[in-house]
Design a protein around this motif. Sequence first.
Motif, mmCIF file in Angstrom:
data_model
loop_
_atom_site.group_PDB
_atom_site.id
_atom_site.type_symbol
_atom_site.label_atom_id
_atom_site.label_comp_id
_atom_site.label_asym_id
_atom_site.label_seq_id
_atom_site.Cartn_x
_atom_site.Cartn_y
_atom_site.Cartn_z
ATOM 1 N N ARG A 81 11.911 12.475 -10.914
ATOM 2 C CA ARG A 81 11.105 12.739 -9.723
ATOM 3 C C ARG A 81 11.013 11.471 -8.881
ATOM 4 O O ARG A 81 10.839 10.382 -9.419
ATOM 5 N N PRO A 82 11.101 11.617 -7.571
ATOM 6 C CA PRO A 82 10.989 10.419 -6.723
ATOM 7 C C PRO A 82 9.595 9.805 -6.812
ATOM 8 O O PRO A 82 8.596 10.513 -6.918
ATOM 9 N N TRP A 83 9.542 8.486 -6.751
ATOM 10 C CA TRP A 83 8.290 7.762 -6.928
ATOM 11 C C TRP A 83 7.529 7.539 -5.636
ATOM 12 O O TRP A 83 6.421 6.999 -5.654
ATOM 13 N N TRP A 84 8.080 7.929 -4.498
ATOM 14 C CA TRP A 84 7.411 7.606 -3.241
ATOM 15 C C TRP A 84 6.010 8.208 -3.177
ATOM 16 O O TRP A 84 5.086 7.568 -2.680
ATOM 17 N N SER A 85 5.848 9.427 -3.689
ATOM 18 C CA SER A 85 4.525 10.056 -3.612
ATOM 19 C C SER A 85 3.523 9.353 -4.525
ATOM 20 O O SER A 85 2.349 9.206 -4.162
ATOM 21 N N ARG A 86 3.967 8.903 -5.685
ATOM 22 C CA ARG A 86 3.072 8.169 -6.588
ATOM 23 C C ARG A 86 2.675 6.821 -5.997
ATOM 24 O O ARG A 86 1.522 6.403 -6.089
ATOM 25 N N ARG A 87 3.656 6.136 -5.413
ATOM 26 C CA ARG A 87 3.352 4.843 -4.796
ATOM 27 C C ARG A 87 2.379 5.009 -3.631
ATOM 28 O O ARG A 87 1.442 4.224 -3.483
ATOM 29 N N LEU A 88 2.605 6.031 -2.815
ATOM 30 C CA LEU A 88 1.717 6.263 -1.677
ATOM 31 C C LEU A 88 0.312 6.636 -2.145
ATOM 32 O O LEU A 88 -0.686 6.124 -1.619
ATOM 33 N N ALA A 89 0.216 7.513 -3.148
ATOM 34 C CA ALA A 89 -1.100 7.899 -3.681
ATOM 35 C C ALA A 89 -1.819 6.690 -4.271
ATOM 36 O O ALA A 89 -3.036 6.533 -4.081
ATOM 37 N N HIS A 90 -1.098 5.832 -4.967
ATOM 38 C CA HIS A 90 -1.661 4.611 -5.551
ATOM 39 C C HIS A 90 -2.254 3.727 -4.453
ATOM 40 O O HIS A 90 -3.408 3.281 -4.539
ATOM 41 N N LEU A 91 -1.471 3.495 -3.398
ATOM 42 C CA LEU A 91 -1.924 2.631 -2.310
ATOM 43 C C LEU A 91 -3.110 3.240 -1.568
ATOM 44 O O LEU A 91 -4.095 2.553 -1.284
ATOM 45 N N LEU A 92 -3.036 4.532 -1.275
ATOM 46 C CA LEU A 92 -4.124 5.191 -0.550
ATOM 47 C C LEU A 92 -5.411 5.232 -1.364
ATOM 48 O O LEU A 92 -6.510 5.030 -0.827
ATOM 49 N N ALA A 93 -5.293 5.494 -2.666
ATOM 50 C CA ALA A 93 -6.485 5.567 -3.511
ATOM 51 C C ALA A 93 -7.185 4.214 -3.596
ATOM 52 O O ALA A 93 -8.422 4.136 -3.481
ATOM 53 N N LEU A 94 -6.424 3.142 -3.775
ATOM 54 C CA LEU A 94 -7.057 1.819 -3.853
ATOM 55 C C LEU A 94 -7.627 1.383 -2.509
ATOM 56 O O LEU A 94 -8.679 0.741 -2.455
ATOM 57 N N THR A 95 -6.963 1.752 -1.421
ATOM 58 C CA THR A 95 -7.484 1.424 -0.094
ATOM 59 C C THR A 95 -8.787 2.171 0.157
ATOM 60 O O THR A 95 -9.754 1.601 0.687
ATOM 61 N N ALA A 96 -8.824 3.446 -0.209
ATOM 62 C CA ALA A 96 -10.058 4.231 -0.047
ATOM 63 C C ALA A 96 -11.181 3.667 -0.907
ATOM 64 O O ALA A 96 -12.335 3.572 -0.463
#
Length: 198
Positions: free
Chosen positions: A76-91
């Motif tokens: 599975r491509p990791w782009w969605s996990r990386r984006l979710a990781h970044l967005l969650a920590l930013t929030a």
Amino acid sequence: MNPGLHLYARSRALPLTLATLAATAGFAVWAAGALDAYLDPGRRVHVTALAPLLAAAAIGASLRSDSDELDRTAVRPWWSRRLAHLLALTALASVLLTPVVAGHTETFGPPVMIRDILGCVGIVALSAVVLGARLSWLPAFGYVSAVYLASSGAHGRAATVWAWPVQPGPQPGAWAAALAAFALGAVLYAVRGARPGG
């Protein structure tokens, strides 16, 4: 806890990142109180510029990957996990830091804190792609520090763009610059991931 999630959290140093974000919030509370910001909201610029920088540096440290080759060859491509990781920590950083500067939304209140968090995290994410997660804090630190020191006499429309970390209130140029930095950094990090450390 799911073993996969536990391994992911450990490989991204999430426990340390969460502890650092909590410590940053505590530091921001102390600094806001020590500055007597309730007397002069303009004194909050010290907190609204530096606390997001510290939070972004902590987030940048968690953007690394100990198994870059495995991430790139995953089914599975990791782009969605990386984006979710970044967005969650930013929030999370936004939730922890905005109460520190509650009130005075027209000067250095919660909107400014959110804007500066977004901008700093964007610079850190972009730097993680170019330099790697280990050094991702360095360009953001250099930029925010230079703006903080150089912007005391800066006024006008152009200053709201380049000096966005220290601008008060809802300045459209400052928001545009911070959102552009966040969007660029988040997209590039999601697509490319952090540069492998060496």
